[in-house]
Design a protein around this motif. Structure first.
Motif, PDB file in Angstrom:
ATOM      1  N   LEU A 234     -13.466   0.846  11.420  1.00 56.74           N
ATOM      2  CA  LEU A 234     -13.529   0.005  10.226  1.00 56.74           C
ATOM      3  C   LEU A 234     -14.859  -0.742  10.175  1.00 56.74           C
ATOM      4  O   LEU A 234     -15.419  -1.128  11.206  1.00 56.74           O
ATOM      5  CB  LEU A 234     -12.385  -1.005  10.225  1.00 56.74           C
ATOM      6  N   ALA A 235     -15.356  -0.980   8.978  1.00 56.07           N
ATOM      7  CA  ALA A 235     -16.629  -1.691   8.816  1.00 56.07           C
ATOM      8  C   ALA A 235     -16.527  -3.138   9.286  1.00 56.07           C
ATOM      9  O   ALA A 235     -17.499  -3.714   9.770  1.00 56.07           O
ATOM     10  CB  ALA A 235     -17.065  -1.645   7.353  1.00 56.07           C
ATOM     11  N   ASP A 236     -15.338  -3.732   9.142  1.00 59.16           N
ATOM     12  CA  ASP A 236     -15.080  -5.125   9.536  1.00 59.16           C
ATOM     13  C   ASP A 236     -16.132  -6.070   8.954  1.00 59.16           C
ATOM     14  O   ASP A 236     -16.764  -6.847   9.664  1.00 59.16           O
ATOM     15  CB  ASP A 236     -15.035  -5.252  11.059  1.00 59.16           C
ATOM     16  N   ASN A 237     -16.308  -5.997   7.639  1.00 60.03           N
ATOM     17  CA  ASN A 237     -17.309  -6.830   6.973  1.00 60.03           C
ATOM     18  C   ASN A 237     -17.038  -8.323   7.123  1.00 60.03           C
ATOM     19  O   ASN A 237     -17.959  -9.137   7.017  1.00 60.03           O
ATOM     20  CB  ASN A 237     -17.370  -6.463   5.486  1.00 60.03           C
TER      21      ASN A 237
ATOM     22  N   ALA B 167      -8.280   5.659   4.257  1.00 57.31           N
ATOM     23  CA  ALA B 167      -9.372   6.561   3.880  1.00 57.31           C
ATOM     24  C   ALA B 167     -10.006   7.203   5.104  1.00 57.31           C
ATOM     25  O   ALA B 167     -10.358   8.390   5.091  1.00 57.31           O
ATOM     26  CB  ALA B 167     -10.423   5.783   3.081  1.00 57.31           C
ATOM     27  N   ILE B 168     -10.149   6.442   6.169  1.00 56.64           N
ATOM     28  CA  ILE B 168     -10.724   6.972   7.409  1.00 56.64           C
ATOM     29  C   ILE B 168      -9.833   8.077   7.974  1.00 56.64           C
ATOM     30  O   ILE B 168     -10.320   9.134   8.390  1.00 56.64           O
ATOM     31  CB  ILE B 168     -10.915   5.841   8.443  1.00 56.64           C
TER      32      ILE B 168
ATOM     33  N   THR C 219       0.863  -1.187   0.000  1.00 57.63           N
ATOM     34  CA  THR C 219       0.000   0.000   0.000  1.00 57.63           C
ATOM     35  C   THR C 219       0.898   1.235   0.000  1.00 57.63           C
ATOM     36  O   THR C 219       2.112   1.133  -0.135  1.00 57.63           O
ATOM     37  CB  THR C 219      -0.920   0.009   1.236  1.00 57.63           C
TER      38      THR C 219
ATOM     39  N   GLU D 246      -9.032   0.977   3.676  1.00 56.51           N
ATOM     40  CA  GLU D 246     -10.148   1.613   4.381  1.00 56.51           C
ATOM     41  C   GLU D 246      -9.625   2.445   5.556  1.00 56.51           C
ATOM     42  O   GLU D 246     -10.117   3.549   5.810  1.00 56.51           O
ATOM     43  CB  GLU D 246     -11.130   0.549   4.886  1.00 56.51           C
TER      44      GLU D 246
ATOM     45  N   GLU E  37      -7.715  -4.616   1.781  1.00 54.85           N
ATOM     46  CA  GLU E  37      -8.950  -3.834   1.800  1.00 54.85           C
ATOM     47  C   GLU E  37      -9.069  -3.067   3.120  1.00 54.85           C
ATOM     48  O   GLU E  37      -9.423  -1.877   3.127  1.00 54.85           O
ATOM     49  CB  GLU E  37     -10.156  -4.758   1.646  1.00 54.85           C
ATOM     50  N   TYR E  38      -8.772  -3.735   4.221  1.00 49.32           N
ATOM     51  CA  TYR E  38      -8.867  -3.109   5.539  1.00 49.32           C
ATOM     52  C   TYR E  38      -7.853  -1.972   5.668  1.00 49.32           C
ATOM     53  O   TYR E  38      -8.152  -0.920   6.238  1.00 49.32           O
ATOM     54  CB  TYR E  38      -8.640  -4.145   6.630  1.00 49.32           C
TER      55      TYR E  38
ATOM     56  N   SER F  28     -10.065  11.205   5.934  1.00 53.56           N
ATOM     57  CA  SER F  28     -11.356  11.884   6.072  1.00 53.56           C
ATOM     58  C   SER F  28     -11.407  12.760   7.322  1.00 53.56           C
ATOM     59  O   SER F  28     -12.282  13.615   7.453  1.00 53.56           O
ATOM     60  CB  SER F  28     -12.492  10.852   6.138  1.00 53.56           C
TER      61      SER F  28
END
Length: 214
Positions: A83-86, A126-127, A43, A123, A119-120, A130
């Protein structure tokens, strides 16, 4: 790989008294830690050495860490609670409100979720970009500014403190806060830092001595 990172992965955590020995928790997870490191480095994060282990940052903000516990190799997210932690793989360590970790026992477990980890991480970046903040629940006892400042600069210490029971946390907070001068509060924190890192409460050693004399 910097010399410090290489030392961490091959010789063990620099702050650990068992570094480079068979008892060293980092040495036992060298392959897993190296793989986690390689995933993070794919990343845009910058690799730095903080508090004796690798931390990955962007624009000076801590995003991810790679470290080891006795029973696992881990990737940790400083604002993991956001994190959404899907995939439901994040774990809370103690009662830390913000940070979350993912634990691994072997390389195969990491390989199985390699893409998910990326992905995590993206994310998490991005958090941070933001500007979103974690809303912390207030501690029954106000935490002295000196302790909060040390937490900002020592993630391992912060993690160890919040892994203590609430009663032990409260005991330390009261003891630190009772000092009238900032200098004295800092001295008290530093005095008990190693004890906290070892998961020991303020009065545990004294209580153990009393119990052993019974």
């Amino acid at each position: 790989m910097t010399n410090e990172i290489n030392k961490y992965l091959t010789d063990g955590c620099m702050r650990c008294k068992y570094g480079g020995t068979p008892q060293c928790k980092v040495l036992n997870w060298a392959h897993e830690l190296d793989l986690l490191r390689q995933i993070v480095l794919e990343t845009e994060l910058k690799e730095e050495m903080k508090w004796g282990y690798p931390v990955y940052t962007k624009n000076g903000k801590n995003i991810v860490t790679v470290n080891a516990l006795k029973e696992s190799a881990n990737i940790g997210f400083f604002k993991g609670v956001l994190l959404a932690d899907n995939h439901k793989i994040l774990q809370q360590q103690g009662n830390l409100q913000s940070d979350r970790i993912i634990k691994f026992k072997n390389v195969a477990e990491i390989e199985a979720v390699k893409n998910i980890l990326k992905e995590y991480i993206l994310e998490a970046i991005a958090i941070e970009e933001s500007g979103k903040k974690v809303e912390f629940k207030k501690n029954p006892e106000p935490i002295p500014d000196e302790l909060l400042e040390i937490f900002e600069n020592d993630f391992a210490f912060k993690s160890a403190f919040y892994s203590l029971t609430l009663g032990r946390q409260r005991g330390y907070i009261i003891h630190f806060s009772q000092a009238k001068q900032s200098k004295t509060r800092i001295e008290r924190i530093n005095k008990y830092k190693e004890q906290i890192l070892n998961g020991i409460g303020l009065n545990d050693i004294y209580k153990n001595r009393i119990d052993s004399q019974k």
